[in-house]
Design an enzyme around this catalytic site. Sequence first.
Site, PDB file in Angstrom:
ATOM      1  N   GLY A 105       0.828  -1.202   0.000  1.00 45.27           N
ATOM      2  CA  GLY A 105       0.000   0.000   0.000  1.00 45.27           C
ATOM      3  C   GLY A 105       0.858   1.245   0.000  1.00 45.27           C
ATOM      4  O   GLY A 105       2.039   1.198   0.367  1.00 45.27           O
ATOM      5  N   GLN A 114       2.953   9.962   1.429  1.00 45.75           N
ATOM      6  CA  GLN A 114       4.236   9.262   1.284  1.00 45.75           C
ATOM      7  C   GLN A 114       4.961   9.627  -0.002  1.00 45.75           C
ATOM      8  O   GLN A 114       6.130   9.277  -0.174  1.00 45.75           O
ATOM      9  CB  GLN A 114       4.026   7.740   1.325  1.00 45.75           C
ATOM     10  CG  GLN A 114       3.549   7.235   2.687  1.00 45.75           C
ATOM     11  CD  GLN A 114       3.398   5.728   2.664  1.00 45.75           C
ATOM     12  OE1 GLN A 114       2.385   5.209   2.242  1.00 45.75           O
ATOM     13  NE2 GLN A 114       4.428   5.014   3.107  1.00 45.75           N
ATOM     14  N   CYS A 118       6.046  -0.495   6.613  1.00 46.99           N
ATOM     15  CA  CYS A 118       5.632   0.710   5.894  1.00 46.99           C
ATOM     16  C   CYS A 118       6.782   1.150   5.003  1.00 46.99           C
ATOM     17  O   CYS A 118       7.940   1.142   5.425  1.00 46.99           O
ATOM     18  CB  CYS A 118       5.297   1.812   6.909  1.00 46.99           C
ATOM     19  SG  CYS A 118       4.796   3.370   6.160  1.00 46.99           S
ATOM     20  N   LEU A 119       6.471   1.527   3.768  1.00 52.34           N
ATOM     21  CA  LEU A 119       7.519   1.938   2.832  1.00 52.34           C
ATOM     22  C   LEU A 119       8.258   3.197   3.310  1.00 52.34           C
ATOM     23  O   LEU A 119       9.370   3.450   2.856  1.00 52.34           O
ATOM     24  CB  LEU A 119       6.925   2.167   1.439  1.00 52.34           C
ATOM     25  CG  LEU A 119       6.433   0.911   0.713  1.00 52.34           C
ATOM     26  CD1 LEU A 119       5.765   1.283  -0.610  1.00 52.34           C
ATOM     27  CD2 LEU A 119       7.559  -0.094   0.489  1.00 52.34           C
ATOM     28  N   HIS A 128      -4.199   0.820   7.777  1.00 53.58           N
ATOM     29  CA  HIS A 128      -2.865   1.425   7.724  1.00 53.58           C
ATOM     30  C   HIS A 128      -2.846   2.622   6.768  1.00 53.58           C
ATOM     31  O   HIS A 128      -2.352   3.697   7.113  1.00 53.58           O
ATOM     32  CB  HIS A 128      -1.854   0.347   7.285  1.00 53.58           C
ATOM     33  CG  HIS A 128      -0.436   0.816   7.154  1.00 53.58           C
ATOM     34  ND1 HIS A 128       0.592   0.317   7.927  1.00 53.58           N
ATOM     35  CD2 HIS A 128       0.133   1.740   6.330  1.00 53.58           C
ATOM     36  CE1 HIS A 128       1.728   0.926   7.574  1.00 53.58           C
ATOM     37  NE2 HIS A 128       1.476   1.791   6.612  1.00 53.58           N
ATOM     38  N   GLU A 129      -3.395   2.440   5.572  1.00 54.31           N
ATOM     39  CA  GLU A 129      -3.336   3.505   4.563  1.00 54.31           C
ATOM     40  C   GLU A 129      -4.266   4.674   4.917  1.00 54.31           C
ATOM     41  O   GLU A 129      -3.918   5.835   4.701  1.00 54.31           O
ATOM     42  CB  GLU A 129      -3.666   2.967   3.167  1.00 54.31           C
ATOM     43  CG  GLU A 129      -2.720   1.878   2.660  1.00 54.31           C
ATOM     44  CD  GLU A 129      -1.243   2.201   2.812  1.00 54.31           C
ATOM     45  OE1 GLU A 129      -0.862   3.384   2.704  1.00 54.31           O
ATOM     46  OE2 GLU A 129      -0.465   1.262   3.058  1.00 54.31           O
TER      47      GLU A 129
HETATM   48 CO    CO Z   1       2.652   3.066   5.494  1.00 53.59          CO
END
Ligand code: CO
Length: 151
Positions: A46, A51, A90-91, A132-133
């Site tokens: 995601g 981000q 998480c990215l 999360h997103e």
């Molecule tokens: Co994230």
Amino acid sequence: MALREIVKYGDDILRKKCRPVTAFDEKLWTLLDDMKETMEDAKGAGLAAPQVGILRRVCVINVHDEHGTIELVNPEIIATEGAQTGGEGCLSLPGEWHEVERPVRATVKAQDRNGKEFTITGEGLLARALCHETDHLDGVLFIDKMKKEEL
Ligand code: CO
């Protein structure tokens, strides 16, 4: 389409509240396309607009289930059920992986890239990704939800 740079933890932009999308235009479609490409390139499940430095309520999810890639514009969690604890990353926090409690099932109301409203219900990993997103759009990161004993 183009890859966008992923904002990393420590940048204030990840803590800001995003504004709703009001224009369902080519700029939004380019953002969604770029976010999908960036998520795939980074092998993430995601990605939320903050981000990639955009403070708008937009995210993309792909947990490799029958839904494929899901585009969510102005998503809002309208129902949750149960609780599950599982690993999450998480990215924007590469290398971090922690146990987080999330609902077993989550229903989100959102708009598609043309502004059409829809709802989606996810279980397990998809419920986790939806939460999360959506959190990202309010400046909330998964490490805020880690179990206390891990802190
Ligand atoms: Co994230």
